[in-house]
Design a protein around this motif. Structure first.
Motif, mmCIF file in Angstrom:
data_model
loop_
_atom_site.group_PDB
_atom_site.id
_atom_site.type_symbol
_atom_site.label_atom_id
_atom_site.label_comp_id
_atom_site.label_asym_id
_atom_site.label_seq_id
_atom_site.Cartn_x
_atom_site.Cartn_y
_atom_site.Cartn_z
ATOM 1 N N SER A 308 0.857 -1.175 0.000
ATOM 2 C CA SER A 308 0.000 0.000 0.000
ATOM 3 C C SER A 308 0.895 1.228 0.000
ATOM 4 C CB SER A 308 -0.905 0.014 1.235
ATOM 5 O OG SER A 308 -1.642 1.222 1.292
ATOM 6 N N LEU A 309 0.790 2.050 -1.019
ATOM 7 C CA LEU A 309 1.691 3.208 -1.151
ATOM 8 C C LEU A 309 1.051 4.436 -0.503
ATOM 9 C CD1 LEU A 309 2.694 1.180 -3.388
ATOM 10 C CD2 LEU A 309 3.600 3.173 -4.543
ATOM 11 N N ASN A 310 1.063 4.440 0.830
ATOM 12 C CA ASN A 310 0.504 5.573 1.555
ATOM 13 C C ASN A 310 1.608 6.329 2.284
ATOM 14 O OD1 ASN A 310 0.786 4.482 4.381
ATOM 15 N ND2 ASN A 310 -0.573 2.901 3.546
ATOM 16 N N GLU A 311 1.274 7.459 2.857
ATOM 17 C CA GLU A 311 2.273 8.367 3.422
ATOM 18 C C GLU A 311 2.824 7.920 4.771
ATOM 19 O OE1 GLU A 311 0.569 12.266 4.371
ATOM 20 O OE2 GLU A 311 -1.394 11.334 4.174
ATOM 21 N N THR A 312 2.380 6.746 5.288
ATOM 22 C CA THR A 312 2.914 6.249 6.563
ATOM 23 C C THR A 312 3.655 4.928 6.417
ATOM 24 O OG1 THR A 312 0.874 5.057 7.126
ATOM 25 C CG2 THR A 312 1.021 7.368 7.819
ATOM 26 N N ASN A 313 3.677 4.331 5.218
ATOM 27 C CA ASN A 313 4.278 3.009 5.023
ATOM 28 C C ASN A 313 5.807 3.131 4.979
ATOM 29 O OD1 ASN A 313 5.095 0.453 4.242
ATOM 30 N ND2 ASN A 313 3.465 0.202 2.724
ATOM 31 N N THR A 314 6.461 2.573 5.988
ATOM 32 C CA THR A 314 7.926 2.662 6.068
ATOM 33 C C THR A 314 8.637 1.474 5.440
ATOM 34 O OG1 THR A 314 7.876 1.671 8.271
ATOM 35 C CG2 THR A 314 7.837 4.084 8.154
ATOM 36 N N ASP A 315 7.894 0.534 4.847
ATOM 37 C CA ASP A 315 8.546 -0.547 4.108
ATOM 38 C C ASP A 315 9.346 0.047 2.949
ATOM 39 O OD1 ASP A 315 7.339 -2.326 5.793
ATOM 40 O OD2 ASP A 315 5.767 -2.926 4.372
ATOM 41 N N ARG A 316 10.326 -0.710 2.490
ATOM 42 C CA ARG A 316 11.191 -0.201 1.425
ATOM 43 C C ARG A 316 10.919 -0.907 0.094
ATOM 44 N NH1 ARG A 316 14.989 3.238 3.370
ATOM 45 N NH2 ARG A 316 15.208 3.289 5.651
ATOM 46 N N LEU A 317 11.083 -0.160 -0.972
ATOM 47 C CA LEU A 317 10.910 -0.714 -2.305
ATOM 48 C C LEU A 317 11.957 -1.789 -2.563
ATOM 49 C CD1 LEU A 317 10.297 2.576 -4.323
ATOM 50 C CD2 LEU A 317 8.580 0.948 -3.495
ATOM 51 N N GLN A 318 11.533 -2.852 -3.257
ATOM 52 C CA GLN A 318 12.420 -3.953 -3.598
ATOM 53 C C GLN A 318 12.296 -4.262 -5.083
ATOM 54 O OE1 GLN A 318 11.948 -7.369 -0.803
ATOM 55 N NE2 GLN A 318 10.484 -6.047 0.241
#
Length: 364
Positions: A308-318
């Motif tokens: 989910s590409l929201n303004e709180t998601n701290t996961d990193r792109l892979q």
């Protein structure tokens, strides 16, 4: 079977007794078999130390084999109880069930009750996050299919733009798009196709209707196709006959915001950064209150999946992640603009899978 092996290893590592997989998309991902069973049960049972089995209506067993499934198949008729087969499969494997992995967001309360009736001592554990994590990074084969699906989405927009005429209705244009895609061999759309014009385009998920195209309208297209089980999703907005200075400013702000978010796409970047970049540009232009949704969503076997590409998601792109980038501005009484592309993260950046032009087109 490689995907199934990964689930079985996870069961072993976490001391889970069984996985009860019943979502049609998950079953397709793990086995290659796809059907829409409606209310009927189709379930894949996986065990840490025993052979898996697939339970399905008798009418589907030949399709299961055609899909390449070589494990046990337990079929049932419409007058038989499939839950008896679930119990028999467990008993045959001498499995002692203490915990069972389920897809909590996709499991109905009735099926929870059926599982608990069949195995009163069992503890149900949500395995959805793990299954979705498996699907986040796409293989080369998946990417090939997604690119082909994206090309068909590009074509759908092209058909829609060419169909714009004064007095032609949104629903008529929608029908032409889907007709031409059917002629290309597309069986299913990813979701209900959107053709929204004028003030209706200010509704991000509005309902196409009999409104006819008028001079000065924005016309927003949002569509996607399902190809070999994988979805595409594109949005383009064009103008008919002429635009005002404000309309042009709205369009260029969205285009600038989308490109800035795309430019930040590369492995290791925090997902929230993409949303924040686009949102900052739109806010500084004075339209922050009119950008009501996240910047995008994961894309694959489902049109909305992780991440989910929201303004709180701290996961990193892979590398291998596929998702949409789709900022928008929606002004009541004036209209809305959204520009959306399907994107894959590469070794050192990104590639857009959808490629229909994004310059402001004024159709005359």
């Amino acid at each position: 079977m490689e995907r199934i092996k990964r689930v079985i290893e996870w069961l072993k590592d976490n001391d889970h007794s069984m996985a009860f997989i019943q979502d049609k998309t998950s079953i397709f991902y793990l086995t290659g078999f796809y059907c829409d069973p409606h209310e009927r049960l189709v379930s894949l049972l996986l065990f840490p130390e025993a052979e898996p089995c697939l339970i399905c209506p008798n009418m589907e067993t030949s399709l299961v084999k055609e899909a390449g499934w070589t494990g046990e198949i337990l079929g049932y008729s419409d007058i038989e109880d499939p839950w008896l087969l679930v119990r028999q499969a467990v008993e045959k494997r001498n499995a002692v069930l203490t915990s069972c992995i389920v897809e909590a967001p996709r499991l109905t309360y009735a099926r929870v009750q059926a599982l608990q009736d069949a195995f009163p001592a069992i503890k149900l554990i949500d395995g959805e996050p793990f299954l979705m994590e498996l699907r986040k990074q796409k293989s080369a084969k998946e990417l090939t299919t997604l690119k082909e699906a994206a090309a068909l989405a590009d074509y759908g927009v092209e058909v829609g733009v060419q169909a714009i005429q004064e007095g032609r209705s949104e629903i008529e244009i929608l029908a032409l798009i889907e007709y031409e895609l059917k002629r290309k061999g597309v069986r299913d759309m990813s979701f209900g196709t959107l053709v929204l014009s004028g003030d209706q385009s200010a509704n991000p998920h509005g309902n196409p209707g009999q409104r006819t195209i008028k001079k000065g309208d924005f016309v927003l297209f949002d569509l996607g196709v399902v190809l070999d089980g994988y979805c595409s999703d594109i949005t383009r907005t064009v103008a008919f006959h002429h635009v005002t200075d404000q309309q042009q400013d709205i369009y260029e702000t969205v285009r600038k915001a989308q490109q800035a978010a795309l430019d930040a796409c590369r492995p290791g970047v925090e997902i929230r950064t993409l949303d924040q970049i686009a949102r900052t540009i739109i806010t500084e232009a004075g339209y922050g209150d009119y950008f009501p949704h996240r910047i995008g969503h994961g894309l694959g076997m489902e049109v909305h999946e992780l991440p989910s590409l929201n303004e709180t998601n701290t996961d990193r792109l892979q590398k291998g992640m596929v998702f949409t980038i789709e900022p928008g501005i929606y002004l009541p009484s004036i209209g809305g603009v959204r520009i959306e592309d399907d994107v894959v993260i590469t070794e050192d950046g990104y590639q857009t899978l959808t490629n229909y032009p994004k310059n402001l087109q004024i159709i005359t």
